[in-house]
Design a protein around this motif. Structure first.
Motif, PDB file in Angstrom:
ATOM      1  N   ASN A   6      28.437  40.995  47.695  1.00  0.00           N
ATOM      2  CA  ASN A   6      29.405  39.895  47.768  1.00  0.00           C
ATOM      3  C   ASN A   6      28.845  38.572  47.243  1.00  0.00           C
ATOM      4  N   LEU A   7      27.817  38.645  46.438  1.00  0.00           N
ATOM      5  CA  LEU A   7      27.192  37.431  45.905  1.00  0.00           C
ATOM      6  C   LEU A   7      28.185  36.650  45.043  1.00  0.00           C
ATOM      7  N   GLU A   8      28.240  35.330  45.277  1.00  0.00           N
ATOM      8  CA  GLU A   8      29.181  34.470  44.551  1.00  0.00           C
ATOM      9  C   GLU A   8      28.495  33.480  43.623  1.00  0.00           C
ATOM     10  N   ARG A   9      27.274  33.051  43.974  1.00  0.00           N
ATOM     11  CA  ARG A   9      26.577  32.041  43.173  1.00  0.00           C
ATOM     12  C   ARG A   9      25.127  32.477  42.957  1.00  0.00           C
ATOM     13  N   GLU A  64      30.885  41.973  41.417  1.00  0.00           N
ATOM     14  CA  GLU A  64      32.337  41.867  41.431  1.00  0.00           C
ATOM     15  C   GLU A  64      32.841  40.533  41.964  1.00  0.00           C
ATOM     16  N   HIS A  65      32.004  39.818  42.714  1.00  0.00           N
ATOM     17  CA  HIS A  65      32.444  38.560  43.315  1.00  0.00           C
ATOM     18  C   HIS A  65      31.718  37.343  42.744  1.00  0.00           C
ATOM     19  N   MET A  71      34.871  38.304  37.939  1.00  0.00           N
ATOM     20  CA  MET A  71      35.410  37.094  38.572  1.00  0.00           C
ATOM     21  C   MET A  71      34.664  35.833  38.140  1.00  0.00           C
ATOM     22  N   LEU A  72      33.789  35.943  37.174  1.00  0.00           N
ATOM     23  CA  LEU A  72      32.958  34.818  36.751  1.00  0.00           C
ATOM     24  C   LEU A  72      33.814  33.701  36.149  1.00  0.00           C
ATOM     25  N   ARG A 108      32.570  39.904  27.552  1.00  0.00           N
ATOM     26  CA  ARG A 108      32.779  39.238  28.836  1.00  0.00           C
ATOM     27  C   ARG A 108      33.806  40.002  29.656  1.00  0.00           C
ATOM     28  N   ALA A 109      33.454  40.263  30.905  1.00  0.00           N
ATOM     29  CA  ALA A 109      34.377  40.942  31.808  1.00  0.00           C
ATOM     30  C   ALA A 109      35.435  39.995  32.351  1.00  0.00           C
ATOM     31  N   SER A 110      35.130  38.722  32.371  1.00  0.00           N
ATOM     32  CA  SER A 110      36.070  37.720  32.883  1.00  0.00           C
ATOM     33  C   SER A 110      36.693  36.937  31.724  1.00  0.00           C
TER      34      SER A 110
END
Length: 488
Positions: free
Chosen positions: A382-385, A415-416, A444-445, A473-475
């Motif tokens: 769940n890493l965001e940053r 994913e996050h 989600m980047l 890029r996935a995002s």
């Protein structure tokens, strides 16, 4: 216009300073240097001696020297000292201590916060500091005590027994201080063969209200071995939320103290560790099994500085990560390199609550920080940053060293992740490959910030920008910024 003139006249005749509430006056005085706080007595009758009731006293020797530079006026006490010892350095220190004594003698209200920052090498037994602590213990009102004592090459300051009388302490910061019990052990010839002797129990048993604890002293772990540290306090430190240790984790001296404090502090929320070298070497590393009963149920922030290529330090990092189920923020500062064979593939349990991870002095060259970073990313679903500060070893020939390939991160999913930053990036293949990985695995980047190293030329910076444009890029919403930290 007439109304404005009348209001101006009223303001001139009204003494706004004298009508301030006492609590406001004390708040203002707490933000002033002690010298300036004393001088406010001349402002008005209401301000006279108000400084004697301020609850916060801060005495920093270096600041005192700057403020009193050029002052040659001596008190009668100081003149007597000069006759005995004409050295200018001793004189300045005596002037500083004389000011402290005067303030403490005239102080009327409770002292809640007290800070002393002084060079303590000149005094063989530091009796002057003992007297200050004794004075504070008699009133027993101090809740925050900060002792920053710089002893240089001299023996560290020995804490007097009167410190155990400060039962109201909630914040304790010790730098350059030594427990009297440690000094006793140092004088024993069979130091490492003694049975259990209470070193730190008296301090914590009597100071059970401590909420913030900082111990920064290389001498402390010289007096601690695993059989000298109790497993746990009889009464837990339920108020301790913040723990900062400047310790050696190489030779099995610092970790027992850390484990003792963790086991005795069920509500720890923040841990700050500074790993450093030790003059005693113990080749036996610490393992997770040695401290399997450690549990950090409430820890949400962790900072460890200067993690080196040592199994003991890596075991400490793994231990804390594995025992922190609600960890939200972690910051690791690497000490040059970490061997790949010392880093596991996975942690015993995922860090499901970890939202922010900061890694400093990172290098993507094989057997450096990449195995450790992949462990964190693999264990943080769940890493965001993610924030990285790069380290570039100019002594290595990167052309002869294989870079870490994307297969090392094949099972990593981000994913996050919504923010990614690199500081001091060079135009190296290893670094660009990792940025490519982040862009490819982060749906989600939203923001990618790349700050190149000052040594990188403008042409290389433009080349990095062009390369990033061609990376998949996935995002679809990600914004990529390439620049320098010193740019406006």
């Amino acid at each position: 216009m007439t109304f404005f003139i009348e209001m101006t006249a009223k303001c001139r005749t009204k003494d706004m300073i004298s009508t301030l509430p006492q609590n406001i006056i004390e708040t203002i005085l707490c933000h002033l240097h002690v010298r300036d706080a004393v001088r406010t007595s001349v402002l008005s009758k209401n301000w006279r001696y108000s400084w004697t009731r301020i609850p916060k006293l801060v005495f920093v020797e270096d600041t005192f020297k700057e403020l009193t530079a050029g002052s040659d006026q001596l008190s009668s006490l100081e003149q007597g000292i000069v006759l005995q010892n004409p050295h200018n350095k001793i004189l300045k220190k005596c002037k500083f201590l004389y000011v402290i004594y005067q303030v403490l003698l005239m102080h009327q209200g409770p002292i809640l916060q007290f800070t002393l920052d002084i060079e303590a090498c000149e005094f063989a037994r530091c009796l002057e500091i003992d007297q200050i602590i004794l004075h504070l213990s008699r009133s027993n009102t101090v809740t925050e005590l900060k002792l920053r004592l710089r002893s240089g090459d001299c023996d560290p300051y020995q804490l007097p027994l009167s410190i155990y009388s400060l039962h109201q302490l909630t914040d304790l910061h010790l730098r350059g201080c030594l427990s009297e019990y440690c000094k006793l052990l140092q004088s024993l010839s069979d130091f490492y063969h003694l049975g259990h002797i209470p070193l730190i129990e008296p301090l914590f048993e009597r100071l059970r209200l401590i909420g913030h604890l900082t111990i920064a002293n290389e001498w402390m772990d010289m007096c601690l071995t695993e059989d000298k540290v109790p497993r746990k306090l009889a009464t837990s430190l339920v108020h301790l939320k913040y723990l900062s240790l400047d310790m050696c984790f190489i030779c099995n001296l610092g970790l027992p103290l850390l484990a003792f404090l963790i086991k005795s502090s069920p509500n720890l929320e923040i841990i700050n560790l500074l790993s450093r070298e030790c003059c005693i070497w113990n080749p036996n590393p610490v393992t997770l099994e040695d401290h399997s009963d450690i549990w950090l149920e409430h820890l949400y922030e962790l900072k460890i500085e200067y993690v080196a290529n040592l199994k003991t330090e890596l075991e400490v990092v793994k231990l804390i990560l594995a025992k922190s189920p609600v960890l939200k923020k972690a910051r690791i500062v690497l000490d040059v390199k970490i061997a790949a064979d010392g880093v596991p593939q996975v942690l015993p349990a995922p860090l499901v609550h970890l939202k922010e991870f900061i890694l400093q002095d990172m290098c993507y060259i094989d057997e450096y920080g990449s195995p450790f970073l992949s462990l964190i990313l693999r264990s943080s679903p769940n890493l965001e940053r993610l924030f990285l500060t790069m380290y570039h070893d100019t002594s290595l020939d990167t052309s002869e060293i294989e870079s870490v390939t994307l297969k090392d991160y094949a099972d990593v999913r981000l994913e996050h992740l919504n923010e990614f930053q690199i500081v001091d990036m060079h135009n190296l293949k290893h670094e660009l490959e990792f940025v490519k990985l982040i862009l490819k695995k982060s749906p989600m980047l939203k923001k990618v910030s790349i700050f190149v190293d000052p040594e990188v030329s403008k042409d290389e910076e433009m080349l990095i920008s062009r390369n990033l444009l061609h990376f998949p890029r996935a995002s679809p919403l990600v914004e990529v910024i390439v620049g320098r930290l010193d740019d406006d």
